[in-house]
Scaffold this active site. Sequence first.
Site, mmCIF file in Angstrom:
data_model
loop_
_atom_site.group_PDB
_atom_site.id
_atom_site.type_symbol
_atom_site.label_atom_id
_atom_site.label_comp_id
_atom_site.label_asym_id
_atom_site.label_seq_id
_atom_site.Cartn_x
_atom_site.Cartn_y
_atom_site.Cartn_z
ATOM 1 N N ASN A 157 0.803 -1.237 0.000
ATOM 2 C CA ASN A 157 0.000 0.000 0.000
ATOM 3 C C ASN A 157 0.829 1.278 0.000
ATOM 4 O O ASN A 157 0.362 2.317 -0.449
ATOM 5 C CB ASN A 157 -1.029 -0.010 1.143
ATOM 6 C CG ASN A 157 -0.404 -0.009 2.510
ATOM 7 O OD1 ASN A 157 0.744 -0.405 2.673
ATOM 8 N ND2 ASN A 157 -1.160 0.433 3.487
ATOM 9 N N GLY A 233 2.755 -5.475 7.522
ATOM 10 C CA GLY A 233 1.727 -6.213 6.800
ATOM 11 C C GLY A 233 0.595 -6.567 7.751
ATOM 12 O O GLY A 233 0.384 -5.894 8.761
ATOM 13 N N SER A 234 -0.084 -7.652 7.446
ATOM 14 C CA SER A 234 -1.254 -8.019 8.246
ATOM 15 C C SER A 234 -0.834 -8.621 9.591
ATOM 16 O O SER A 234 0.271 -9.169 9.725
ATOM 17 C CB SER A 234 -2.085 -9.046 7.475
ATOM 18 O OG SER A 234 -1.313 -10.210 7.258
ATOM 19 N N VAL A 237 0.027 -12.499 9.248
ATOM 20 C CA VAL A 237 1.390 -12.840 8.811
ATOM 21 C C VAL A 237 2.403 -12.350 9.849
ATOM 22 O O VAL A 237 3.404 -13.024 10.117
ATOM 23 C CB VAL A 237 1.682 -12.282 7.395
ATOM 24 C CG1 VAL A 237 3.119 -12.581 6.993
ATOM 25 C CG2 VAL A 237 0.727 -12.876 6.370
ATOM 26 N N GLU A 255 4.881 -4.048 12.188
ATOM 27 C CA GLU A 255 3.876 -2.989 11.998
ATOM 28 C C GLU A 255 2.698 -3.638 11.295
ATOM 29 O O GLU A 255 2.838 -4.111 10.168
ATOM 30 C CB GLU A 255 4.425 -1.852 11.126
ATOM 31 C CG GLU A 255 5.544 -1.052 11.753
ATOM 32 C CD GLU A 255 5.093 -0.225 12.933
ATOM 33 O OE1 GLU A 255 3.886 0.015 13.091
ATOM 34 O OE2 GLU A 255 5.965 0.176 13.727
ATOM 35 N N CYS A 289 -3.056 1.658 6.406
ATOM 36 C CA CYS A 289 -3.119 1.078 7.754
ATOM 37 C C CYS A 289 -3.728 2.085 8.720
ATOM 38 O O CYS A 289 -4.276 1.714 9.747
ATOM 39 C CB CYS A 289 -1.737 0.645 8.203
ATOM 40 S SG CYS A 289 -0.506 1.913 7.962
ATOM 41 N N GLU A 469 8.569 2.778 13.802
ATOM 42 C CA GLU A 469 9.197 3.137 12.547
ATOM 43 C C GLU A 469 9.421 4.659 12.586
ATOM 44 O O GLU A 469 8.754 5.356 13.343
ATOM 45 C CB GLU A 469 8.193 2.816 11.429
ATOM 46 C CG GLU A 469 8.801 2.506 10.114
ATOM 47 C CD GLU A 469 8.562 1.051 9.692
ATOM 48 O OE1 GLU A 469 9.557 0.369 9.467
ATOM 49 O OE2 GLU A 469 7.410 0.624 9.588
#
Length: 499
Positions: A157, A233-234, A237, A255, A289, A469
Site C-alpha cells: 500500500n 503487513g497483516s 502474517v 507494523e 493502515c 518506525e
Amino acid sequence: MATAAVPKVLKNFINGEWIESSSGRAFEDRNPANTDDLVGMFPSSTAEDVDAAVMAASEALKSWRLVPAPKRAEILYRAAETLVRRKEDLARDMTREMGKVLAETRGDVQEAIDMTYYMAGEGRRLAGQTTPSELRNKFAMSVRQPLGVCGMITPWNFPMAIPSWKIMPALVCGNTVVIKPAEDTPLSTYNLAQILSEAGLPGGVLNVVNGEGPEVGAPLVVHPKVSAVSFTGSSEVGRLVNEACAPNFRPCHLEMGGKNILLVLEDANLELAVESAVWAGFGTTGQRCTAASRVAVQKNVYKEFLDKFVERVKALRVGDGLDTATDMGPCINEKQLETVMKYVEIGKGEGARLATGGQRLTGGPYARGWFHEPTVFADCDPKMRIAQEEIFGPVVAVLEFDNFEQAIEIANGVVYGLSASIYTRDVNKAFAAMRDLHTGIAYVNAPTIGAEIHLPFGGTKRTGNGHREAGTAALDFYSEWKTLYIDYSDRLQRAQMDG
Ligand code: NAD
C-alpha cells in the site's frame, strides 16, 4: 497512459547485480485499474535466492559497518537527489502498479525523499550518551552499533515509502539489507534499489529478492545469518514472522493492521470533520493502515454529519489513478476486492444501514479493473464485525455515541491501536483524548492519516510489538547500544564498592 521506460522482465538485485531467480519462473505485476496493462514480470524466487542474497549481505557487512556514518550518509543524500529529480516518473510507475491516484503516489515518493534526507542527516548525529562515571579517572559512554544483516518484508500500500522507512535507517546505522517487497508492487522497490545503487551503494549492502511470502519471506526470516527482521503487513502474517523469530531471540519489528477511528464531538467544526472523514476513509481506496474505517459522531450532530458525509462520498469520482480527475482508484487486486464485497454482505447481515455504495463497479471504464463503490454503513453497533475488523478497502462504519466517555470506550474497544483522531474545540476534551486514546498515533482536528517522517510511527495492541518506525525511534531498532567504560586510573576500581 503507460510509463515507457520500464523493461518488461525485471530481476532480483543481489550482490550489486541484477540477476534472475534460480527457479527460472516469473510472476506478473499488473495494473489494478486495467489488468490488460502488464507493468512487468518479476522473478518468483526461492530459498536458494534468499540464501545468495543473505550471504552477499553478510559479506558486504564486513566493510560497510566500518564506513564512517557521514560517508554512508553521502550516498543517501545522492539517492535523495535522484528521487527528487525522478519523482514524477516514480509516481507514475507506482500508480500503474498500485492504483492509488497520482497526487497520492507523488506523496508516497515524497515520503521516501523526506526519509532519505532525514536519515542522511542522522549520519552526522547517531548520537549516544556520555555521562560521568561514579569512579574517579573513569570515562563512560554509549554508542550505537549495527545489528548485522536486516531482513525486511513490506506490503503493497506504500510501495516506496515503507521500504524507505526501513532501508534508510538500517543503512545509515551500518547494517546491510535483504528486502522482499510485496508481490503486487515490486517495481517501486526495484526503482528505489536502482537509485541507491546508482548513488554509489556498494554491492551486497542492499539486496532485493522478489516473490511470494511463504517462498521468500519465510526463509528470509529464519535464515541463520539474518540478525534482525522488520515486517509490515497483516497481523496474521506478523504473528507467523514473530513466531519464526522467537526461537532464536531474533529482534523483530512488526507494523500491522489497524481499525482507526475519527471521533466527532458536538462542538466540532462539522464541515472540517466531514472533509477529513472523506479523505481518511477513502484516500488510497481505504487501503491505508491508518485509514479511518470507523467514524463515531455525537448524538446531537449525528444526522447532520451523516447527511453531509454521505453526500460528499457519493460525489467521489472513482477511476484510473493516472487520470487527474479521479478521486479514488481501484482495490489492489481481486482478492482484496472480494474481501470488500464479503464485508459489505457481512455489514448488511449484521443489520447496519447501507447509506451509500455497496457494489462492485463493472463495465465501461471499470471493465478491466478491481473497482468498488465508496461505501458507508450508518447506525453501526460498535460490536459489529464491520466496526471491529480491518477491511482494508473503501468501507466506512458510522456509529453514534452519547458522551465523551462512551466515545473513548468505542475508540479503544478494538484489538488494534494504530491511529485515532478527535474533532472538538474543547481543549479539556482534546487533552483527555490525547491521554486516553490507546493508540500509537492520535490527532486533534486532523484526520487519522498524515504521519510525518521525523516522528515515531507505529501502534499498540495487535498493531505492533512495541518498536516504532521513523523518527529517531527507528534508529533504536536498527542499532544496538554498546556501553563503553574507559578506566584511566591505572588501578582496579570496583563499581558500587570503591570510591
Ligand atoms: P500481508 O500480511 O498479506 O503481506 C505483507 C508481506 O508479507 C508481503 O510482502 C507478503 O508477501 C509477505 N508474506 C506473506 N506471507 C508470508 C509468510 N508466511 N512469511 C513471510 N512473509 C510473508 O499484508 P498486505 O496485504 O501486503 O498489506 C496489508 C496489511 O498491511 C494490512 O493489514 C495493513 O494494515 C498492514 N499495514 C500496516 C502498516 C503499519 O505501519 N502498521 C502499514 C501498511 C500496511
